[in-house]
Enzyme design. Sequence first.
Site, PDB file in Angstrom:
ATOM      1  N   ASP A  77       0.812  -1.213   0.000  1.00  0.00           N
ATOM      2  CA  ASP A  77       0.000   0.000   0.000  1.00  0.00           C
ATOM      3  C   ASP A  77       0.847   1.266   0.000  1.00  0.00           C
ATOM      4  O   ASP A  77       0.518   2.242  -0.673  1.00  0.00           O
ATOM      5  CB  ASP A  77      -0.927  -0.004   1.219  1.00  0.00           C
ATOM      6  CG  ASP A  77      -1.957  -1.133   1.157  1.00  0.00           C
ATOM      7  OD1 ASP A  77      -2.612  -1.258   0.110  1.00  0.00           O
ATOM      8  OD2 ASP A  77      -2.091  -1.868   2.138  1.00  0.00           O
ATOM      9  N   GLY A  78       1.942   1.253   0.769  1.00  0.00           N
ATOM     10  CA  GLY A  78       2.811   2.430   0.814  1.00  0.00           C
ATOM     11  C   GLY A  78       3.452   2.717  -0.527  1.00  0.00           C
ATOM     12  O   GLY A  78       3.575   3.880  -0.939  1.00  0.00           O
ATOM     13  N   ARG A  82       2.895   5.960  -2.970  1.00  0.00           N
ATOM     14  CA  ARG A  82       4.020   6.725  -3.520  1.00  0.00           C
ATOM     15  C   ARG A  82       3.892   6.879  -5.030  1.00  0.00           C
ATOM     16  O   ARG A  82       4.170   7.942  -5.593  1.00  0.00           O
ATOM     17  CB  ARG A  82       5.332   6.030  -3.136  1.00  0.00           C
ATOM     18  CG  ARG A  82       6.599   6.666  -3.688  1.00  0.00           C
ATOM     19  CD  ARG A  82       7.819   6.262  -2.875  1.00  0.00           C
ATOM     20  NE  ARG A  82       7.924   4.833  -2.695  1.00  0.00           N
ATOM     21  CZ  ARG A  82       8.559   4.011  -3.522  1.00  0.00           C
ATOM     22  NH1 ARG A  82       9.135   4.499  -4.622  1.00  0.00           N
ATOM     23  NH2 ARG A  82       8.657   2.718  -3.266  1.00  0.00           N
ATOM     24  N   ASN A 146      -4.195  10.487  -0.253  1.00  0.00           N
ATOM     25  CA  ASN A 146      -5.028   9.747   0.698  1.00  0.00           C
ATOM     26  C   ASN A 146      -5.724  10.634   1.726  1.00  0.00           C
ATOM     27  O   ASN A 146      -6.933  10.649   1.821  1.00  0.00           O
ATOM     28  CB  ASN A 146      -4.187   8.706   1.438  1.00  0.00           C
ATOM     29  CG  ASN A 146      -4.320   7.311   0.858  1.00  0.00           C
ATOM     30  OD1 ASN A 146      -4.870   7.135  -0.226  1.00  0.00           O
ATOM     31  ND2 ASN A 146      -3.805   6.332   1.573  1.00  0.00           N
ATOM     32  N   ASP A 147      -4.919  11.352   2.524  1.00  0.00           N
ATOM     33  CA  ASP A 147      -5.541  12.091   3.619  1.00  0.00           C
ATOM     34  C   ASP A 147      -4.641  13.187   4.173  1.00  0.00           C
ATOM     35  O   ASP A 147      -3.428  13.211   3.962  1.00  0.00           O
ATOM     36  CB  ASP A 147      -5.953  11.145   4.757  1.00  0.00           C
ATOM     37  CG  ASP A 147      -4.854  10.193   5.204  1.00  0.00           C
ATOM     38  OD1 ASP A 147      -3.677  10.618   5.239  1.00  0.00           O
ATOM     39  OD2 ASP A 147      -5.157   9.034   5.505  1.00  0.00           O
ATOM     40  N   ARG A 157      -1.525  12.868  24.728  1.00  0.00           N
ATOM     41  CA  ARG A 157      -2.194  14.099  25.142  1.00  0.00           C
ATOM     42  C   ARG A 157      -3.347  14.427  24.210  1.00  0.00           C
ATOM     43  O   ARG A 157      -3.175  14.493  22.983  1.00  0.00           O
ATOM     44  CB  ARG A 157      -1.198  15.280  25.130  1.00  0.00           C
ATOM     45  CG  ARG A 157      -0.175  15.290  26.256  1.00  0.00           C
ATOM     46  CD  ARG A 157      -0.783  15.627  27.594  1.00  0.00           C
ATOM     47  NE  ARG A 157      -1.483  16.895  27.605  1.00  0.00           N
ATOM     48  CZ  ARG A 157      -0.887  18.080  27.827  1.00  0.00           C
ATOM     49  NH1 ARG A 157       0.427  18.129  28.020  1.00  0.00           N
ATOM     50  NH2 ARG A 157      -1.594  19.181  27.859  1.00  0.00           N
ATOM     51  N   ASP A 176      -8.170  13.038  19.854  1.00  0.00           N
ATOM     52  CA  ASP A 176      -6.761  12.769  19.556  1.00  0.00           C
ATOM     53  C   ASP A 176      -6.351  13.345  18.205  1.00  0.00           C
ATOM     54  O   ASP A 176      -5.167  13.468  17.915  1.00  0.00           O
ATOM     55  CB  ASP A 176      -6.487  11.267  19.556  1.00  0.00           C
ATOM     56  CG  ASP A 176      -6.402  10.686  20.961  1.00  0.00           C
ATOM     57  OD1 ASP A 176      -6.491  11.472  21.931  1.00  0.00           O
ATOM     58  OD2 ASP A 176      -6.273   9.460  21.089  1.00  0.00           O
ATOM     59  N   THR A 187     -10.450   4.148   2.730  1.00  0.00           N
ATOM     60  CA  THR A 187     -10.302   2.755   3.166  1.00  0.00           C
ATOM     61  C   THR A 187      -9.017   2.543   3.952  1.00  0.00           C
ATOM     62  O   THR A 187      -8.624   1.400   4.198  1.00  0.00           O
ATOM     63  CB  THR A 187     -10.338   1.805   1.949  1.00  0.00           C
ATOM     64  OG1 THR A 187      -9.412   2.261   0.957  1.00  0.00           O
ATOM     65  CG2 THR A 187     -11.722   1.745   1.347  1.00  0.00           C
ATOM     66  N   SER A 192     -10.187   2.837   9.717  1.00  0.00           N
ATOM     67  CA  SER A 192      -9.767   2.308  11.017  1.00  0.00           C
ATOM     68  C   SER A 192     -10.397   3.066  12.174  1.00  0.00           C
ATOM     69  O   SER A 192     -10.516   2.537  13.283  1.00  0.00           O
ATOM     70  CB  SER A 192      -8.242   2.372  11.148  1.00  0.00           C
ATOM     71  OG  SER A 192      -7.612   1.589  10.159  1.00  0.00           O
TER      72      SER A 192
END
Length: 286
Positions: A77-78, A82, A146-147, A157, A176, A187, A192
């Site tokens: 996926d990485g 890329r 992606n995001d 924290r 968070d 996806t 997640s």
Amino acid sequence: MSSTAGSKTQSAEVKRAAVITHGKAETIGAALKQLQAVAAQRGVELIFPEEESEKHGLASVEGDLEGADLAVVLGGDGTMLRGLRRFLGTGVPVLGVNFGRVGFLASLGADSLEEGLRRAFAGDYRVVELPGLDAEAGGARWAAVNDVVATSSSLGRMIELGWAVGGEDLGVLPCDGLICSTPSGSTAYNLSNGGPVLVWGLEAMAVTFVAPHSLQARPLVVPRGRELAVVNRTEDVSATVLVDGHPVAELAPGEQVTTRLGEQHSLLATLPESTFFSRYRRIFAS
């Protein structure tokens, strides 16, 4: 090729193909040699970026990557992310062969590499246009496939994030972090965290909070033309902005990052039978 966002188009026979591979050459085993053999059989010229030639000990092949008819990605996926980032806005479709775990964006498995590549090089593939994101903070700009994520800079924290869509304030929420994802990114980290899956073809982005300290926080799907503004409202903790998983900026208290759907699209090449829903069922629903 049609310029309609989210469209699928029939493709012509491939004459030149760019190659992107996993960062560790041993991960893909003999796949590169298989690719080279299929390309030789079909008369396809392979173009390797300089870093790929060095990684695999190949003689440098001069060629314009953006002049390729297709980019072939060998990896997980990485690596696929890329490849999509590298060819974002160039008009070069990206075809993935999965050597990772999930491989939702990859059209081929390692066991079907040779036959799948023969078909793709013969023009038997479709192209799906996927929107990217444009993010801006502190006068700097970035493009994401992606995001874009705003998260606490201090592990463990909680932070307080103010958010607004289309200029309309939606309040402040302890959490968070917050994820703004594209259909292709929906996806990944977004899923997640309980965010919605955006079907390919939608011109929209998903906004999902990470571990919100609230029973009322729900994800939101935002259409093209509406900008998301996220402000760090925490008094003593900075927020980190990540683009496709890479930290790019820090938000001090009161500073903000804005995200919108960009004008550039990444082009995902798929075999005709490897549809969004067939992948969804195989990977997530079974």
